[in-house]
Design a protein around this motif. Sequence first.
Motif, PDB file in Angstrom:
ATOM      1  N   CYS A  57     -55.062 107.149  71.244  1.00 44.19           N
ATOM      2  CA  CYS A  57     -56.210 106.829  72.079  1.00 44.19           C
ATOM      3  C   CYS A  57     -56.553 105.359  71.909  1.00 44.19           C
ATOM      4  O   CYS A  57     -56.748 104.879  70.799  1.00 44.19           O
ATOM      5  CB  CYS A  57     -57.406 107.688  71.689  1.00 44.19           C
ATOM      6  N   ASP A  64     -59.194 104.010  73.213  1.00 46.30           N
ATOM      7  CA  ASP A  64     -60.650 103.851  73.216  1.00 46.30           C
ATOM      8  C   ASP A  64     -61.259 104.075  71.844  1.00 46.30           C
ATOM      9  O   ASP A  64     -62.323 103.568  71.537  1.00 46.30           O
ATOM     10  CB  ASP A  64     -61.284 104.826  74.222  1.00 46.30           C
ATOM     11  N   CYS A  65     -60.584 104.889  71.024  1.00 46.21           N
ATOM     12  CA  CYS A  65     -61.117 105.160  69.684  1.00 46.21           C
ATOM     13  C   CYS A  65     -60.814 103.984  68.760  1.00 46.21           C
ATOM     14  O   CYS A  65     -59.776 103.332  68.910  1.00 46.21           O
ATOM     15  CB  CYS A  65     -60.489 106.417  69.103  1.00 46.21           C
ATOM     16  N   TYR A  85     -55.808 105.715  66.436  1.00 49.79           N
ATOM     17  CA  TYR A  85     -56.153 107.131  66.383  1.00 49.79           C
ATOM     18  C   TYR A  85     -55.108 107.948  67.147  1.00 49.79           C
ATOM     19  O   TYR A  85     -54.767 107.632  68.282  1.00 49.79           O
ATOM     20  CB  TYR A  85     -57.553 107.377  66.972  1.00 49.79           C
ATOM     21  N   CYS A  98     -58.950 112.142  75.402  1.00 55.20           N
ATOM     22  CA  CYS A  98     -58.992 112.122  73.944  1.00 55.20           C
ATOM     23  C   CYS A  98     -59.988 113.169  73.435  1.00 55.20           C
ATOM     24  O   CYS A  98     -61.114 113.219  73.915  1.00 55.20           O
ATOM     25  CB  CYS A  98     -59.405 110.727  73.488  1.00 55.20           C
ATOM     26  N   LYS A 100     -61.495 113.249  70.775  1.00 48.92           N
ATOM     27  CA  LYS A 100     -62.541 112.677  69.925  1.00 48.92           C
ATOM     28  C   LYS A 100     -63.588 111.955  70.766  1.00 48.92           C
ATOM     29  O   LYS A 100     -64.772 112.199  70.629  1.00 48.92           O
ATOM     30  CB  LYS A 100     -61.890 111.697  68.942  1.00 48.92           C
ATOM     31  N   CYS A 101     -63.137 111.085  71.679  1.00 51.51           N
ATOM     32  CA  CYS A 101     -64.093 110.275  72.445  1.00 51.51           C
ATOM     33  C   CYS A 101     -64.105 110.638  73.920  1.00 51.51           C
ATOM     34  O   CYS A 101     -64.833 110.053  74.697  1.00 51.51           O
ATOM     35  CB  CYS A 101     -63.777 108.794  72.274  1.00 51.51           C
TER      36      CYS A 101
HETATM   37 ZN   LIG Z   1     -60.449 108.492  71.743  1.00 51.92          ZN
END
Ligand SMILES: [Zn+2]
Length: 908
Positions: free
Chosen positions: A425, A427-428, A437, A448, A450-451
């Motif tokens: 990802c 963005d993470c 990540y 993702c 996570k985000c």
């Molecule tokens: Zn992410």
Amino acid sequence: MTRQREVLPPRYEPGKFEKEVYDASERAGYFTTPDAAEGDRYCIVIPPPNVTGALHMGHALNNVIQDVLIRYHKMRGAASLWIPGTDHAGIATQNVVERELMETEGKTREDLGREAFVERIWKWKEKHGGRIIEQLKRLGCACDWTRTRFTLDEGLSRAVREVFLRLYERGLIYRGEKLINWCPRCETALAHDEAKHRKIPGKFWDIKYPVKDEEDTFIVVSTTRPETMLGDTAIAVNENDERYRHLIGKTAVLPLLGRELPIIHDEHADPEKGTGAVKITPAHDPDDFEVGERHNLPRINILSPDGTLNENAGPYSGLDRFHARERILKDLETQELVAGERDHEDYEVPHCYRCQSIVEPYLSKQWFVKMASLLEPAIEAVKSRQVRFIPERYAQNYLNWTEARIDWCISRQIWWGHRIPIWYCDDCPPDEDGSEYAFASADAPKSCPKCSGTNIRQEEDVLDTWFSSALWPFSTMNWPEEHDLLKNYYPTNVLVTARDIIGFWVARMVVMGLEFMKEKPFDHVYIHGTILDEKGDIMSKSRGNGIDPIEMIDLYGADAVRFSLMILSTEGQDLKLAPTKFELGRNFTNKLWNAARFVLMNLASTSETAESEVIYEPEDKWIMHALSKTVATYHDEIKNYRINAAAMALRNFTWDRFCDWYLEIVKRRFAGPDDISKYTAYRVCGYVLDILLRLLSPFMPFVTEGLWRQLKELSDGAPGMAESPALMTARIPDANEIPTDRGAYAAIEETIEVIRLIRAVRGDYNRQISEKLGAREPLPEALATSDDPAQIERLKNNEALIKLMAKVKKVTIEAGISEPKQAAAKVSGPLSVFVPLEGLIDFEAERKRLQNEKTKLEKNLQGRRNKLRNRDFLTKAKPEIIEREKGLVAEMEKEFAKIEKSLANIGE
Ligand SMILES: [Zn+2]
Ligand SMILES: [Zn+2]
């Protein structure tokens, strides 16, 4: 009038016949086995040949063994399943298509781009990938083709992702920067065992490194790869080494680049080895990597993925690694920094197992499977013999590999294969250690986890080909689905393979089977030998010493190829092969054909003989008893994977017992006036042939199927024949289903022995006797006696048979006969046979002739023996000349013994 029906052509022509039999069997569904089966089950999964492959002799041996086992168990009544398929063979296949692309269009895979290149490989696979399957069919393999799998097909890809995900979630898959084996030609990482160590000519160079701020002080190190010095980050010495102790803590200067290197103490520097000082190159040597870890040294990678030197190599950057080596040595010499140069006698370096290039230890970020905990149960399974190796000794190869407990580098920087199901990802934020990540997913994710960002991209690398091969025993049975196949056929019975992939493949299958199925993938691992050429060298394309199995099939027939391979390969032993060795199978096929044709032609005329009573004569009881014994041996040998011994038992029974004795004996009954005797002989011949064809069917499925069809047609519903539409679906009986008669068996065996002995005498003097009597005339007389009175009685009962088969006019069988004068004697156990030769041969002349021959031979033999003792000859002559000489001597020694025996017979 006898009706002569032409039941079979006089010569067996496999070419016409094989395809028809194979296609008919496939069409009839004889190769398919249902998912769910009642009763006994037997299963093998094929070691998937590379999809790029063409059938070689190793495949032929490997697959015929499996086919014999599958067909045997099918004919023993088990639901017998052989799952076929091919392997996508990542690096190998990519290499083939890359080469083709370059040759035809002058383009690289990068020119095409990933997607188009992978598309290209699929096209190639559609076009050429079926070749090896077609070749397996030519060989006669009874695979269930409706279940053919490919390691990159959808189902298997799903299994691969599932396994990856589960291991990843358990923390057993990780990404790490490590020193791995790198092939600069294939531009990919390799597993530790994919780099094969081979000896090549090598050298040590001693190089002087100046010590900083000390005039004229140098520290000398030895290296076999001088170019790696550009990546040095320290010099190590041992603190117990008087020569260097005072330098510890000082600084050396790397020649050519001027980099400052700390001089450190480390145990790795052995005062006894080389100069005692070692250069430390953590990014290019596994030992140095460890030293670097201990001392926190920087790792300087000087190589680009393609094997050229990178920007860290200063003035040498851009040069190929071997070219750089030459330049560096030249420059060092100019600066008078080369202290010495000597040959390295045992220089072994790792080579890529796919392209044979020299592999480099290379620092890079790769994916690994943590193996230690996964290996424990796999080690135990073999130690406790839950998984049994045949021959037993190969368990040690397995244990050596598994007990090394090395983490498995599974990422490959190629395009053809299972793309690693990891997404990054963007963005993470990166982790604490700076790595991006990453998450694993069995299906393509949209965002993702996570985000929830959508700036995600899949890992570029693909998985090691062996990752999917490791799942083969259960992925081919539709795992992770809970499928009937798995329930009914897993674990499989045996894996048949070669010894060079015990680690690569066998061990990893055991690991994955135990982990994901909670059960071993197979009970037995049968390791067969390697096929070598006549001289004992490994067959290979580059040497051009291979024998093409398809060419041999065209020449001799598939049955001949199969039977030869089976009879010649003893359990686990390597097999030296020449094309002429297939004559053995061809000759046997012809012998069987001729014998069966003889029987069938006679059966065809049974309609002339009224159906009558069956009254067995001694030879009938004998042949059935011998058959029963053969069947017992056959089952026992196959059960213990002594397949060649089973083939040998069949060959001996067919050739010797059935053809040379039984058929010869009953010939006269076919032609005789006694209807009962004739009818009985027909019945016994048909019966024995039927069983024999069943026994041979797993070994030579084509010729036996053809003969059996004829036999079935002529036997009008004989028991056990009517209910089976084809031989391959008929049943192989137990030994105890065949009538036995121990007494009759022993009596005929003894009689045969007497006949043999009389024939042997005739053989010894054949030239003279034939001159005197004529070649076809019987001998006037023979006498036989025994120490065992019961034996004499039994032999007397078979006097007629002796006369007939030994071709003697008068036979006297009595106790206490002593050797007549001028007779030849032969002894075997309690038996003695005498053949009076008075009047048949001129003893005086014969003795002279033999003595002359003996003297001549003796001289000749002496000369050759001396030659073989001559050191000069032994060291200078070519090995094949020495072998030929030895063969000659052995031949002559046999000849010599024969002459001596003949002389002894007629009394010297
Ligand atoms: Zn992410
Ligand atoms: Zn390579």
